[in-house]
Design a protein around this motif. Sequence first.
Motif, short mmCIF file in Angstrom:
data_model
loop_
_atom_site.label_atom_id
_atom_site.label_comp_id
_atom_site.label_asym_id
_atom_site.label_seq_id
_atom_site.Cartn_x
_atom_site.Cartn_y
_atom_site.Cartn_z
N GLY A 143 6.53 19.40 7.29
CA GLY A 143 7.59 20.08 8.06
C GLY A 143 6.97 21.05 9.05
N LEU A 144 7.83 21.87 9.66
CA LEU A 144 7.37 22.87 10.62
C LEU A 144 7.97 24.22 10.28
N LEU A 145 7.28 25.28 10.65
CA LEU A 145 7.84 26.61 10.46
C LEU A 145 9.06 26.75 11.36
N SER A 146 10.13 27.30 10.82
CA SER A 146 11.32 27.49 11.63
C SER A 146 11.97 28.81 11.24
N PRO A 147 11.65 29.90 11.96
CA PRO A 147 12.25 31.18 11.60
C PRO A 147 13.78 31.14 11.68
N LEU A 148 14.31 30.36 12.62
CA LEU A 148 15.77 30.29 12.76
C LEU A 148 16.42 29.56 11.58
N ALA A 149 15.72 28.54 11.05
CA ALA A 149 16.27 27.79 9.92
C ALA A 149 15.79 28.34 8.58
N GLY A 150 14.90 29.32 8.62
CA GLY A 150 14.43 29.95 7.38
C GLY A 150 13.33 29.18 6.67
N THR A 151 12.58 28.33 7.38
CA THR A 151 11.46 27.62 6.77
C THR A 151 10.19 28.44 6.97
N GLY A 152 9.61 28.90 5.87
CA GLY A 152 8.42 29.75 5.94
C GLY A 152 7.16 29.01 5.52
N PRO A 153 6.00 29.67 5.62
CA PRO A 153 4.72 29.02 5.28
C PRO A 153 4.68 28.51 3.84
N GLU A 154 5.39 29.21 2.94
CA GLU A 154 5.35 28.81 1.53
C GLU A 154 6.11 27.50 1.29
N ASP A 155 6.95 27.09 2.27
CA ASP A 155 7.69 25.84 2.11
C ASP A 155 6.88 24.63 2.57
N LEU A 156 5.73 24.89 3.19
CA LEU A 156 4.92 23.80 3.74
C LEU A 156 3.55 23.77 3.06
N ALA A 157 2.77 22.72 3.37
CA ALA A 157 1.44 22.59 2.75
C ALA A 157 0.40 23.40 3.54
N ILE A 158 0.76 24.64 3.88
CA ILE A 158 -0.16 25.49 4.65
C ILE A 158 -1.22 26.12 3.73
N PRO A 159 -0.86 26.61 2.52
CA PRO A 159 -1.91 27.17 1.66
C PRO A 159 -3.02 26.16 1.35
N THR A 160 -2.64 24.89 1.14
CA THR A 160 -3.67 23.88 0.83
C THR A 160 -4.55 23.61 2.05
N LEU A 161 -3.95 23.69 3.25
CA LEU A 161 -4.75 23.51 4.47
C LEU A 161 -5.75 24.66 4.61
N LEU A 162 -5.27 25.88 4.41
CA LEU A 162 -6.15 27.05 4.54
C LEU A 162 -7.29 26.97 3.53
N ALA A 163 -6.94 26.55 2.29
CA ALA A 163 -7.98 26.44 1.25
C ALA A 163 -9.00 25.38 1.65
N ARG A 164 -8.50 24.29 2.25
CA ARG A 164 -9.38 23.20 2.65
C ARG A 164 -10.36 23.65 3.73
N ILE A 165 -9.84 24.40 4.70
CA ILE A 165 -10.69 24.85 5.82
C ILE A 165 -11.63 25.96 5.36
#
Lengths: 242, 199
Positions: B108-130
């Motif tokens: 998915g994508l971050l969407s402040p208007l729709a209330g989608t935050g980083p914790e709703d996406l696979a961002i922590p796993t990406l950061l850990a990977r990098i």
Amino acid sequence: MRPYGEADLLVVVLTEALGRHHGLARGGAGRRQAAIWQPGNLVAARWLGRLADQLGSLSGELVHAGAALAFDDPLRLRVLGAACAIAASALPERVPHARVFGGLLRLIAGLGANPAPLATLVRWEAELLADLGYGLDLSRCAVTGASDGLAYVSPKSGRAVAAAPAGRWRDRLLALPAFLLGTGDGDMTAWRDGLRLTGHFLARDAFGAHHRPLPAPRVSLYDHVCRLAALESGMAAAETEV
Amino acid sequence: MGGPEVERLILLLARLPGLGPRSARRIALKLLREPETRLAPLAAALAAAAQSVRACSTCGNLDSTDPCSVCADPGRERRVICVVEGIGDVWALERAGAHRGLYHVLGGLLSPLAGTGPEDLAIPTLLARIEAGAADEVILALAATVDGATTTHFLAERLRPTGVRLTRLAHGLPIGGTLEALDDGTLATALRARRSALS
């Protein structure tokens, strides 16, 4: 805007004559229309419904792609997001607010070239507060009645206070940036103060009256500007030491 | 109409993307008329997919193996990770054959208007990977929308301290596109991203 079904969107538009207006954009999330229904775009929209109080359907043609012009700059993108979130949730449905519409139009149209989009946003928020009946009185000092030396705003009354009479209460007052009095466009610290000022009254009056919090994009913008202002003042302090 | 089994089949088909009750009925009829050649192989394929296809624990792609065939392929550029919104984007890039590195699916994508935050996406796993040093370059191949741009800026800000090379896809003229047919946003972005005509 929110997705509805596979390819449709529930859209909120701000119009000059009808204020904030909802509608269903059929195919709005599809390949052909996705570029039109982006937050911050200026669209020539047409609403159709059998009855005036129905959701109805919206069709539109792109007039100005404000969203695309902000893509490359994270700060401008945040400004756009905050302005759209406030316009979409602070204003009542189908009540015209021509001054707010005009201010948002100027903000979006100049977003690509405006050197001080934050100052424009803060001025627009002050206009929006005034249009909703919660206007700030920045014309004269609430204590002395003088119109010069204004430096603070009372968080209770929304009236300006000059620097001298503020005295030991200055910590309880909100800083009034000079650009809100028509002097220049300000710097990052002034924009932070401006966002804090209008944010306080938006949260208390425009949103608090409806028991709703300030929209997340607006909160996030203020946090971001606080970080930038701290960074700038830290760099300035380092330069002074050198 | 044709018993509860047929009704249930039509109901389930009608819930699929792009299908409604009418097309679901047509498909169900086609399948039921040719059970040996259509229905049974489809049922077997669905059962096999349900049994074996899983999300890759590394990149989030769907495959019958974990890690997925892309992550396990030794012939790919393992130091280049392309970040995409969904699995459909992985398939599109693989169809184009333009990317020979690995992927990371955000979901998915971050969407402040729709209330989608980083914790709703696979961002922590990406950061850990990098942060684990898995890449030299991260390509942010996200949609040219407000949410896509917001996600790109967020990831760029988060990944900047790792020192990894960050790139994003260009915005501009589509192949076969003419200037007069473009919207002014795309045209302005394309003009800003112009590059030397001397190759």
